[in-house]
Enzyme design. Structure first.
Site, PDB file in Angstrom:
ATOM      1  N   GLU A  87       0.856  -1.198   0.000  1.00 33.58           N
ATOM      2  CA  GLU A  87       0.000   0.000   0.000  1.00 33.58           C
ATOM      3  C   GLU A  87       0.879   1.230   0.000  1.00 33.58           C
ATOM      4  O   GLU A  87       1.867   1.294   0.737  1.00 33.58           O
ATOM      5  CB  GLU A  87      -0.895   0.077   1.244  1.00 33.58           C
ATOM      6  CG  GLU A  87      -2.041  -0.876   1.318  1.00 33.58           C
ATOM      7  CD  GLU A  87      -2.882  -0.645   2.581  1.00 33.58           C
ATOM      8  OE1 GLU A  87      -2.766   0.452   3.188  1.00 33.58           O
ATOM      9  OE2 GLU A  87      -3.628  -1.553   2.969  1.00 33.58           O
ATOM     10  N   GLU A 115     -13.581   5.729  -0.527  1.00 27.30           N
ATOM     11  CA  GLU A 115     -14.492   4.824   0.182  1.00 27.30           C
ATOM     12  C   GLU A 115     -15.173   5.588   1.314  1.00 27.30           C
ATOM     13  O   GLU A 115     -14.537   5.931   2.309  1.00 27.30           O
ATOM     14  CB  GLU A 115     -13.728   3.618   0.707  1.00 27.30           C
ATOM     15  CG  GLU A 115     -13.050   2.816  -0.404  1.00 27.30           C
ATOM     16  CD  GLU A 115     -12.065   1.797   0.124  1.00 27.30           C
ATOM     17  OE1 GLU A 115     -12.490   0.861   0.834  1.00 27.30           O
ATOM     18  OE2 GLU A 115     -10.850   1.947  -0.159  1.00 27.30           O
ATOM     19  N   LYS A 121     -15.194   4.445   5.361  1.00 30.89           N
ATOM     20  CA  LYS A 121     -13.996   4.180   6.149  1.00 30.89           C
ATOM     21  C   LYS A 121     -13.998   5.082   7.381  1.00 30.89           C
ATOM     22  O   LYS A 121     -14.253   6.282   7.287  1.00 30.89           O
ATOM     23  CB  LYS A 121     -12.737   4.430   5.312  1.00 30.89           C
ATOM     24  CG  LYS A 121     -12.528   3.429   4.189  1.00 30.89           C
ATOM     25  CD  LYS A 121     -11.081   3.374   3.758  1.00 30.89           C
ATOM     26  CE  LYS A 121     -10.244   2.706   4.817  1.00 30.89           C
ATOM     27  NZ  LYS A 121      -8.833   2.536   4.390  1.00 30.89           N
ATOM     28  N   GLU A 161      -8.898   9.461   5.353  1.00 33.22           N
ATOM     29  CA  GLU A 161      -9.115   8.030   5.147  1.00 33.22           C
ATOM     30  C   GLU A 161     -10.130   7.747   4.040  1.00 33.22           C
ATOM     31  O   GLU A 161     -10.095   6.688   3.425  1.00 33.22           O
ATOM     32  CB  GLU A 161      -9.571   7.369   6.445  1.00 33.22           C
ATOM     33  CG  GLU A 161      -8.488   7.216   7.486  1.00 33.22           C
ATOM     34  CD  GLU A 161      -7.415   6.217   7.056  1.00 33.22           C
ATOM     35  OE1 GLU A 161      -7.750   5.173   6.482  1.00 33.22           O
ATOM     36  OE2 GLU A 161      -6.228   6.509   7.283  1.00 33.22           O
TER      37      GLU A 161
END
Length: 419
Positions: free
Chosen positions: A273, A327, A330, A336
């Site tokens: 990541e 997203e 999250k 985030e």
């Protein structure tokens, strides 16, 4: 989306880029699904292909996603949840059953090349007694043995992903890095496992965190991987570092060598990541679309060069960008929810010119995450340059009659996902 739109979705997606154009480049993308407004899995492989990405990582083994990636050529890294570690470590039959149901059942149509056993297990804040940590290597060994019994151990690697907080010191200087003392009882057998199976050591490396937490000490250009950033020379190794990601990766290499000795020399570090948020809370310095575009663009260029880090220049850097989509579910700070290259409707979060390396072979012994680190040409090369806002044009010299259809297809995909 209604059932009636599926034939149209399939037809429009086909116009974007044919499956044979799927790249097996050294860069991949993390496909997270912590959101309630994301497109269906069936739309994702074509979106990846349209930007020349031939590798993806998911965090589970969802059947719908695995079916969606069938016959696409995309190399897929799937995940075994933390909750399965104890059972799998205690009972090899459980590992065999999981391997059959979640991997063997989808091969060869779905190109599963690796399984991550848990995620950031060694630094799990809830694992105060190291219960999960003690289960990690036994679970990995059980799963590898299961693959061996199925004749899949040379095709599917077993690994796990770590946070950089497994290190006792920051990444400056890299040569001084060691693993946290309390983690050594779990790290040492892990290194031996990787050396024995030749599986990669995955690390989640985020220069953004170092910049945001130490903004007075880390230059923005150095964190963003800008080619003209002012670097430093490691006083211990004499090696020169011009970007923070290389420094972080080599810090992990040094820690592996310190803990693993000769076995550590056989272990390759890959970035599972990395990314930069395009938005954040007021106190999240540097979280802007401009910086996210610079970081990911520079990252793609860095990977495209097919060079290694200063410590291991002969091993091409491999990385998975985090993440494919923003997203919305999250937890945590605003950043985030803003790491995505794309919005849920399929439109880019920001303009990003990406350079990827030529396609590489991903069969056994080629450049996949389950085997050797030496890339081999597969006979089809890409132009190496494209824009995320007009990604499919990278192949238009091969399919000139589809150029206008690509633009229409992109807009249609965005429309279809919302209905």
């Amino acid at each position: 989306m209604t059932f009636a739109t599926w034939p149209l979705l399939a037809a429009v997606a086909w116009l974007v880029v044919p499956s044979s154009a799927t790249s097996a480049a050294l860069v991949g993308v993390n496909y997270g699904r912590v959101g309630d407004n994301l497109p269906p899995p069936e739309a994702v492989p074509r979106l990846l292909a349209s930007i020349g990405v031939g590798r993806a990582r998911i965090y589970d083994a969802d059947p719908g996603v695995l079916h969606a990636f069938a016959n696409t050529g995309v190399e897929l890294v799937i995940g075994l949840p933390d909750s399965c570690l104890a059972t799998m470590a205690a009972d090899p039959a459980e590992a065999l059953a999981w391997a059959r149901a979640n991997v063997q059942a989808y091969l060869p149509a779905t190109k599963i090349v690796a399984v991550t056993v848990g995620n950031e297990v060694l630094t799990n804040a809830n694992d105060t007694g190291f219960v999960l940590a003690r289960c990690l290597v036994p679970a990995m060994e059980a799963l590898h043995s299961a693959f061996a019994s199925l004749g899949l151990d040379r095709d599917v690697a077993v690994t796990t992903a770590h946070s950089l907080s497994v290190l006792a010191t920051p990444s400056y200087p890299p040569s001084a890095a060691v693993f946290r003392r309390e983690l050594l009882p779990y790290v040492c057998p892990l290194i031996a496992f990787h050396a024995g199976t030749r599986s990669p050591f995955f690390v989640n490396a985020y220069p953004y965190f170092a910049y945001a937490q130490e903004s007075s000490g880390v230059a923005l250009e150095f964190a963003l991987l800008d080619p003209d950033a002012t670097g430093f020379t490691d006083p211990g190794s004499g090696l020169c570092y011009t970007n923070l990601l290389h420094s972080q990766v080599d810090a992990v290499y040094h820690a592996i060598l310190a803990a693993g000795g000769e076995a550590g020399k056989l272990v390759e570090v890959r970035v599972s990541e990395t990314g930069w948020p395009s938005a954040g809370d007021p106190d999240e310095r540097g979280a802007t679309p401009e910086n996210a575009a610079r970081y990911n663009g520079n990252l793609m260029q860095l990977v495209a060069e097919q060079k290694g880090t200063p410590l291991v220049p002969g091993t091409p850097l491999r990385a998975y960008v985090f993440a494919l989509f923003n997203e919305n579910q999250k937890p945590g700070p605003t950043s985030e929810r803003n790491y995505g290259l794309f919005k849920p409707d399929g439109t880019p979060v920001y303009h990003l010119d990406i350079t990827v390396p030529p396609d590489n072979a991903t069969a056994a012994g080629g450049g996949g995450d389950g085997g050797s680190s030496t890339p081999e040409p597969d006979g089809e090369s890409s132009s190496g340059y494209f824009s995320i806002t007009a990604a499919a044009e990278r192949r238009r010299s091969q399919w000139p009659w589809k150029t206008e259809a690509v633009v229409v297809a992109h807009l249609a995909l965005a429309s279809i996902w919302w209905h």
